[in-house]
Design a protein around this motif. Structure first.
Motif, PDB file in Angstrom:
ATOM      1  N   ASN A 118     -10.442   8.998  -9.227  1.00 40.33           N
ATOM      2  CA  ASN A 118      -9.077   8.443  -9.277  1.00 40.33           C
ATOM      3  C   ASN A 118      -8.050   9.524  -9.605  1.00 40.33           C
ATOM      4  N   THR A 119      -8.385  10.381 -10.558  1.00 34.88           N
ATOM      5  CA  THR A 119      -7.492  11.484 -10.920  1.00 34.88           C
ATOM      6  C   THR A 119      -7.338  12.467  -9.768  1.00 34.88           C
ATOM      7  N   LEU A 120      -8.451  12.758  -9.096  1.00 29.95           N
ATOM      8  CA  LEU A 120      -8.415  13.704  -7.983  1.00 29.95           C
ATOM      9  C   LEU A 120      -7.675  13.140  -6.780  1.00 29.95           C
ATOM     10  N   ARG A 121      -7.824  11.853  -6.532  1.00 28.82           N
ATOM     11  CA  ARG A 121      -7.077  11.216  -5.447  1.00 28.82           C
ATOM     12  C   ARG A 121      -5.579  11.313  -5.709  1.00 28.82           C
ATOM     13  N   ASP A 122      -5.221  11.185  -6.961  1.00 25.29           N
ATOM     14  CA  ASP A 122      -3.809  11.225  -7.338  1.00 25.29           C
ATOM     15  C   ASP A 122      -3.205  12.613  -7.153  1.00 25.29           C
ATOM     16  N   CYS A 123      -4.044  13.634  -6.963  1.00 26.96           N
ATOM     17  CA  CYS A 123      -3.532  14.981  -6.706  1.00 26.96           C
ATOM     18  C   CYS A 123      -2.946  15.102  -5.298  1.00 26.96           C
ATOM     19  N   TYR A 132      -9.470   7.140   3.356  1.00 24.94           N
ATOM     20  CA  TYR A 132     -10.734   7.481   2.718  1.00 24.94           C
ATOM     21  C   TYR A 132     -11.056   6.509   1.582  1.00 24.94           C
ATOM     22  N   THR A 133     -12.272   5.965   1.604  1.00 24.97           N
ATOM     23  CA  THR A 133     -12.745   5.192   0.454  1.00 24.97           C
ATOM     24  C   THR A 133     -13.068   6.164  -0.679  1.00 24.97           C
ATOM     25  N   GLN A 139     -17.560  12.453  -1.568  1.00 27.80           N
ATOM     26  CA  GLN A 139     -18.461  13.316  -0.807  1.00 27.80           C
ATOM     27  C   GLN A 139     -17.710  14.509  -0.210  1.00 27.80           C
ATOM     28  N   LEU A 140     -16.513  14.248   0.298  1.00 27.06           N
ATOM     29  CA  LEU A 140     -15.699  15.306   0.889  1.00 27.06           C
ATOM     30  C   LEU A 140     -15.357  16.379  -0.144  1.00 27.06           C
ATOM     31  N   LEU A 141     -14.870  15.954  -1.313  1.00 25.88           N
ATOM     32  CA  LEU A 141     -14.457  16.899  -2.341  1.00 25.88           C
ATOM     33  C   LEU A 141     -15.655  17.635  -2.943  1.00 25.88           C
TER      34      LEU A 141
END
Length: 468
Positions: A118-123, A132-133, A139-141
């Motif tokens: 969640n934190t990384l998505r917010d970047c 992206y789910t 998996q991508l990151l």
């Protein structure tokens, strides 16, 4: 996720504004204004999002190739690009090696990304990860993060031949890692590094890799001065955690932050190209360091010295500078447009191939691109429609303008330039001075020297003849 939605709404408002129609009430308008104010405060205090290149830069069709990866896609923006699919196979091998050298399993590394998704998505800007789910993004990151760290480590320690990656792919991958739309949150790299027993080596490898990709002549032996080496640069431990590798590159290129705000007056300079400066007696000298802000001017008598940081111009320079400029233009990145201002300065100095030749002769520019015409065209092309920070280099420009407008200095400089521009004219002038000097000495000696013995005898004989 609520914060993410608020930031997304702010981005949408900035892009499209508020649509006003006949049914809109004034109360609704006032409500939207209040909400925009609160969102703007949050928007300004947050770290910049990972996002696409601003549309105003993409309007230049010739620049589009500089913003898209040619070998490897990192992150969600260009993941599906067909020409980057070969790199996906190398990513698996690089990740396997990274896991092998870590203190944990692939499952453990995957879980650390999963727990922080969640934190990384917010970047990222919401548009980047909308399709992206959480599972797919994790998996991508995970794969991109592990493979990027291993690629950088292997590059620095010369281990890439182990993975059978060809030289051309390595060169393109290096460039791709510094594209704005090809960035990973630095937090991903940090989470994965913290799980490795090579944490310190990985951290140092990242900074060495960034320095290796700076377009300055740091690895060349300078004829006159020692150009700053990595140990002269900013202290790694004192640098605030960057948003991504591109920001770290920018920080290294700019060097230490200035202490306090510089006050600059008289910001209406009509800056000159190299040929005009040369005619006014201004000479080019390499700066002591390669940081972009290390630009200064000194006036000694009727001669001026403009110090510029040495720079190497090759195929990677255009993509790096254009992506740094794109990052500075992102609406949520608060900065002073230092890289943009530097490019505008060089664009003003370089009009023709002769200007590039003068920069090369002064050991300020190393042309690894091709002809001087190509270099001049590149800077003129990159500098199109850019808006610099008028305060950047303002004091230097003021001093140059002051020297340029000094009639006495300019006249003396032009006189020397016109009459002593070649060794033959200098030798001829020295010859004339020598002849005049010898003639003067002969005349002075004739007038002031005492009479010789022969003169005295002749004078005596004359007197005797007169008596007789």
């Amino acid at each position: 996720m609520a914060r993410n939605e608020e930031m997304s709404s702010m981005n949408e408002a900035l892009k499209h504004g508020i649509k006003i129609h006949e049914e809109s009430s004034k109360e609704e308008l006032f409500k939207n204004i209040k909400e925009a104010k609160s969102r703007l405060e949050q928007f300004q205090s947050s770290k910049p999002k990972l996002q696409k290149v601003p549309d105003m830069l993409r309007d230049h069709t010739s620049f589009e190739k500089y913003y898209e990866p040619r070998a490897v896609a990192i992150g969600p923006f260009h993941h599906a690009k067909e020409r980057c699919q070969l790199a996906e196979k190398f990513k698996l091998a690089l990740t396997a090696k990274f896991v092998e050298d870590s203190d944990c399993t692939a499952e453990d590394l995957h879980k650390i990304i999963e727990d922080n998704i969640n934190t990384l998505r917010d970047c990222y800007d919401e548009e980047a990860t909308r399709s992206y789910t959480d599972k797919a993004l994790t998996q991508l990151l995970f794969l991109d993060g592990c493979s990027t760290l291993q690629f950088i480590y292997s590059f620095i320690y010369n281990e890439l031949p182990y993975f059978k990656i060809k030289r051309d792919q390595v060169a393109f991958a290096q460039q791709d890692l510094f594209l704005l739309e090809n960035q990973l949150p630095y937090q991903v790299l940090k989470l994965l590094m913290n799980k490795s027993h090579k944490k310190e080596e990985l951290n140092n490898a990242i900074h060495d890799f960034v320095r290796n990709n700076i377009m300055a002549a740091t690895k060349k032996t300078h004829k006159h001065k020692r150009v700053s080496q990595p140990e002269d640069r900013i202290n790694i431990n004192e640098v605030e955690e960057p948003t991504h590798l591109l920001e770290l590159l920018r920080t290294e290129m700019l060097g230490p932050k200035d202490e306090g705000n510089k006050i600059c007056t008289n910001q209406r300079q009509s800056f000159r190209n190299i040929q005009e400066l040369k005619a006014a007696g201004i000479q080019l000298k390499p700066s002591k360091t390669s940081t972009l802000k290390d630009i200064s001017f000194k006036s000694l008598g009727f001669v001026g010295f403009l110090h510029l940081p040495p720079i190497s111009v090759d195929d990677s320079m255009g993509p790096k500078f254009l992506n740094l400029i794109a990052y500075e233009m992102c609406p949520d990145f608060e900065n002073d447009f230092e890289v943009t201002s530097y490019i505008c300065l060089l664009d003003s100095l370089i009009d023709h191939a002769d200007d590039v030749k003068e920069l090369r002769s002064a050991d300020v520019l190393y042309n690894l691109l091709g002809s001087d015409e190509e270099v001049a065209r590149l800077f003129n092309e990159i500098g199109t429609d850019l808006v610099p920070n008028s305060a950047t280099y303002c004091n230097v420009k003021n001093e140059i303008e002051k020297h340029y407008k000094s009639k006495g200095k300019t006249w003396m400089a032009q006189f020397c330039h016109e009459h002593f521009s070649s060794p033959w004219t200098i030798l001829a002038f020295l010859g004339v001075l020598a002849a005049l000097g010898l003639s003067s000495i002969q005349t002075w000696y004739t007038i002031t020297s005492p009479p010789s013995a022969c003169d005295a005898v002749c004078e005596c004989l004359k007197k005797q003849l007169k008596i007789e």
